[in-house]
Every structure is written in structure tokens, then in C-alpha cells.
Design a protein around this motif. Structure first.
Motif, short mmCIF file in Angstrom:
data_model
loop_
_atom_site.label_atom_id
_atom_site.label_comp_id
_atom_site.label_asym_id
_atom_site.label_seq_id
_atom_site.Cartn_x
_atom_site.Cartn_y
_atom_site.Cartn_z
N MET A 39 0.84 -1.19 0.00
CA MET A 39 0.00 0.00 0.00
C MET A 39 0.88 1.24 0.00
N SER A 40 0.35 2.34 -0.52
CA SER A 40 1.12 3.57 -0.58
C SER A 40 0.28 4.73 -0.06
N THR A 41 0.96 5.71 0.53
CA THR A 41 0.27 6.86 1.10
C THR A 41 -0.30 7.73 -0.01
N VAL A 42 -1.58 8.03 0.08
CA VAL A 42 -2.22 8.87 -0.92
C VAL A 42 -2.58 10.24 -0.36
N LEU A 43 -2.88 10.31 0.93
CA LEU A 43 -3.15 11.59 1.58
C LEU A 43 -2.17 11.78 2.72
N ASP A 44 -1.43 12.88 2.67
CA ASP A 44 -0.43 13.17 3.69
C ASP A 44 -0.65 14.60 4.20
N VAL A 45 -1.06 14.72 5.44
CA VAL A 45 -1.30 16.02 6.08
C VAL A 45 -0.29 16.16 7.21
N LYS A 46 0.45 17.26 7.20
CA LYS A 46 1.49 17.45 8.21
C LYS A 46 1.32 18.79 8.91
N ASP A 47 1.20 18.73 10.24
CA ASP A 47 1.25 19.91 11.11
C ASP A 47 0.26 21.01 10.67
N LEU A 48 -0.94 20.60 10.33
CA LEU A 48 -1.95 21.54 9.83
C LEU A 48 -2.45 22.45 10.94
N ALA A 49 -2.55 23.74 10.63
CA ALA A 49 -3.19 24.71 11.51
C ALA A 49 -4.05 25.61 10.65
N ALA A 50 -5.26 25.91 11.11
CA ALA A 50 -6.18 26.74 10.33
C ALA A 50 -7.23 27.33 11.26
N GLY A 51 -7.86 28.41 10.78
CA GLY A 51 -8.90 29.04 11.58
C GLY A 51 -9.56 30.17 10.81
N TYR A 52 -10.17 31.09 11.55
CA TYR A 52 -10.93 32.16 10.94
C TYR A 52 -10.61 33.49 11.63
N ALA A 53 -10.49 34.52 10.82
CA ALA A 53 -10.32 35.89 11.34
C ALA A 53 -9.18 35.98 12.35
N GLY A 54 -8.09 35.31 12.03
CA GLY A 54 -6.92 35.39 12.90
C GLY A 54 -6.96 34.50 14.12
N SER A 55 -8.05 33.74 14.28
CA SER A 55 -8.18 32.85 15.43
C SER A 55 -7.95 31.41 14.98
N THR A 56 -7.00 30.73 15.60
CA THR A 56 -6.68 29.36 15.22
C THR A 56 -7.71 28.41 15.81
N VAL A 57 -8.31 27.59 14.95
CA VAL A 57 -9.33 26.63 15.37
C VAL A 57 -8.73 25.23 15.47
N VAL A 58 -7.90 24.87 14.51
CA VAL A 58 -7.26 23.55 14.46
C VAL A 58 -5.76 23.76 14.48
N ARG A 59 -5.05 22.93 15.25
CA ARG A 59 -3.60 23.11 15.36
C ARG A 59 -2.90 21.75 15.39
N ASP A 60 -1.74 21.71 14.75
CA ASP A 60 -0.85 20.55 14.82
C ASP A 60 -1.54 19.24 14.43
N PHE A 61 -2.34 19.28 13.36
CA PHE A 61 -3.04 18.07 12.92
C PHE A 61 -2.26 17.40 11.80
N SER A 62 -1.97 16.13 11.99
CA SER A 62 -1.26 15.35 10.97
C SER A 62 -2.01 14.06 10.70
N LEU A 63 -1.87 13.57 9.47
CA LEU A 63 -2.62 12.39 9.06
C LEU A 63 -1.97 11.81 7.81
N ALA A 64 -1.87 10.49 7.76
CA ALA A 64 -1.41 9.80 6.56
C ALA A 64 -2.37 8.65 6.29
N LEU A 65 -2.94 8.63 5.07
CA LEU A 65 -3.86 7.57 4.69
C LEU A 65 -3.36 6.88 3.44
N ASP A 66 -3.43 5.55 3.45
CA ASP A 66 -3.08 4.78 2.27
C ASP A 66 -4.31 4.61 1.37
#
Length: 236
Positions: A1-28
Motif C-alpha cells: 500500500m502507498s500513502t495517498v493523503l499526507d497532512v502534516k502539522d496543519l493549523a487553520a482558523g478564521y479571522a486570525g483565530s486558530t481553530v485547528v492546530r498541529d493536525f497530521s494524518l497519513a492515509l493509504d
């Protein structure tokens, strides 16, 4: 199997406010992940940021080795990522057939979708706005699959649907993953049915991962999920 989705250290939010932080994920290929958590945990924000529909303050997302940049939905689709939002985003005045044709990479893809969702074949000439909630969700998922994606993101599949309809739709996602190799990330409030068709699960709370494990393990130990939802440290 091989990795098809690789998310590393994701941070995101709205209007300067961070909602999600340090999210990582690898899916085959062919793996299904349930993204769980209480209301306001950051699940939708995570999904939208992965899809590139929300700016990221940190982190990277790649699909089969191709970087997915924020704010470029056509490039994201070309990279092989398809997103089904919680409002389904159908063209409500267009028929089922027209919605599918707009997304499909070829007629064969439409035929495959109709094989997965036979009810849509019966409703091809009906405007999507006149469909039942379950039919609309079938169409939304079918339209995404018609793009022949490598990764399918689905936000709140059960929104506005009766539990019996959810129980009919979820196994279709498992079948898609098994038969096509599409990786699936599913945000869902019905925890046990979601885990039943998933390989892994991640639980978020306040935008941070608080639990991760195999779906089978978490099904066997529901108290760990309950503790994570309540903000307690899950027992090892």
C-alpha cells in the motif's frame, strides 16, 4: 500500500483565530478514517482546510505526492481530492443527470455511480432540489465520485437524515474504498456506524487531537471515545 493523503502539522482558523492546530494524518489507498468529536471540536474546519477551501496558517497537504494549495479548487480537483460539504452544494435547479455530467470525467464514471446508487438512475430527470434528503446525499457523494478521486472528504454525511438512511449509505463508502482504492475521510456524528466501516479514527476536542486508534479497537473500548468527548484523558 502507498500513502495517498499526507497532512502534516496543519493549523487553520478564521479571522486570525486558530481553530485547528498541529493536525497530521497519513492515509493509504483504500483506507477509511472517521474524524470524530463533539460539536465545535474543529472537524469541519479540518476537512475544509485539507480540501484547500480555507487558508492554512501552517502545515502542508499532499495528495499522491502533489501539494494541495489553499484557494485553488480546480487544482485541488485535478490533484485527485473531492469534497462533499455538509450542505451538499448541489445545483438544485439542475437534474440528477445534469449534476453528474458537470462533474464526471467520463460517461463510464456516471454509470459506476448509478450502479452504486440505483435510486439515482430512477430519478435522472428530476431536479436535485426536489429529491429527498437521502437522495440528495447520494447525489452529492455520487457527483464527487464521478470525478474519479484519489481522496474523498465527506462532512457530516448524516446531516438531516434518518439513522436508517445513514446505515444504508455508510457501507457504500466502504465498498468504494475497497473496490476503487479511494481513501475516505468521514466526519460523522453517528460514532458506532462510522467506526464500523472505518479502518482508523481520530477524535478532536477544541481543535486538537485527543485520541487516535484503529476503529476495531475503539469499537471494543467505547469508554475511550466517551472520555475523549468529555475532555478526559482516555485510559490506555
Amino acid at each position: 500500500m502507498s500513502t495517498v493523503l499526507d497532512v502534516k502539522d496543519l493549523a487553520a482558523g478564521y479571522a486570525g483565530s486558530t481553530v485547528v492546530r498541529d493536525f497530521s494524518l497519513a492515509l493509504d489507498r483504500g483506507q477509511v478514517l472517521a474524524l470524530l468529536g463533539p460539536n465545535g471540536a474543529g472537524k469541519t474546519t479540518t476537512l475544509v482546510a485539507i480540501a484547500g477551501l480555507l487558508g492554512r496558517s501552517a502545515g502542508t497537504v499532499t495528495v499522491d505526492g502533489t501539494a494541495v494549495a489553499a484557494g485553488r479548487p480546480r487544482a485541488t480537483a485535478r490533484a485527485g481530492l473531492a469534497f462533499v460539504p455538509d450542505d451538499r452544494a448541489l445545483f438544485r435547479t439542475l437534474t440528477v443527470a445534469e449534476n453528474l455530467r458537470l462533474a464526471a470525467t467520463g460517461k463510464g464514471r456516471i454509470d459506476e455511480v448509478l450502479d452504486l446508487f440505483p435510486r439515482l438512475r430512477e430519478r435522472l430527470n428530476v431536479a436535485s432540489g426536489l429529491l429527498s434528503g437521502g437522495e440528495q446525499q447520494q447525489l452529492a457523494i455520487g457527483r464527487a465520485l464521478a470525478q474519479d478521486p484519489k481522496v474523498l472528504l465527506i462532512d457530516e454525511l448524516s446531516m438531516g437524515l434518518a439513522p436508517v438512511i445513514v446505515e444504508q449509505l455508510l457501507p457504500v463508502l466502504r465498498r468504494v474504498a475497497d473496490e476503487t482504492g479511494t481513501a475516505v475521510v468521514l466526519v460523522e456524528q453517528h460514532v458506532r456506524p462510522a467506526l464500523a466501516i472505518s479502518d482508523f479514527a481520530v477524535v478532536l476536542a477544541h481543535g486538537t487531537e485527543v485520541l487516535r486508534g484503529s476503529a476495531a479497537e475503539l469499537l471494543a473500548h467505547p469508554e475511550r471515545i466517551e472520555a475523549a468527548y468529555l475532555g478526559e484523558a482516555p485510559a490506555a
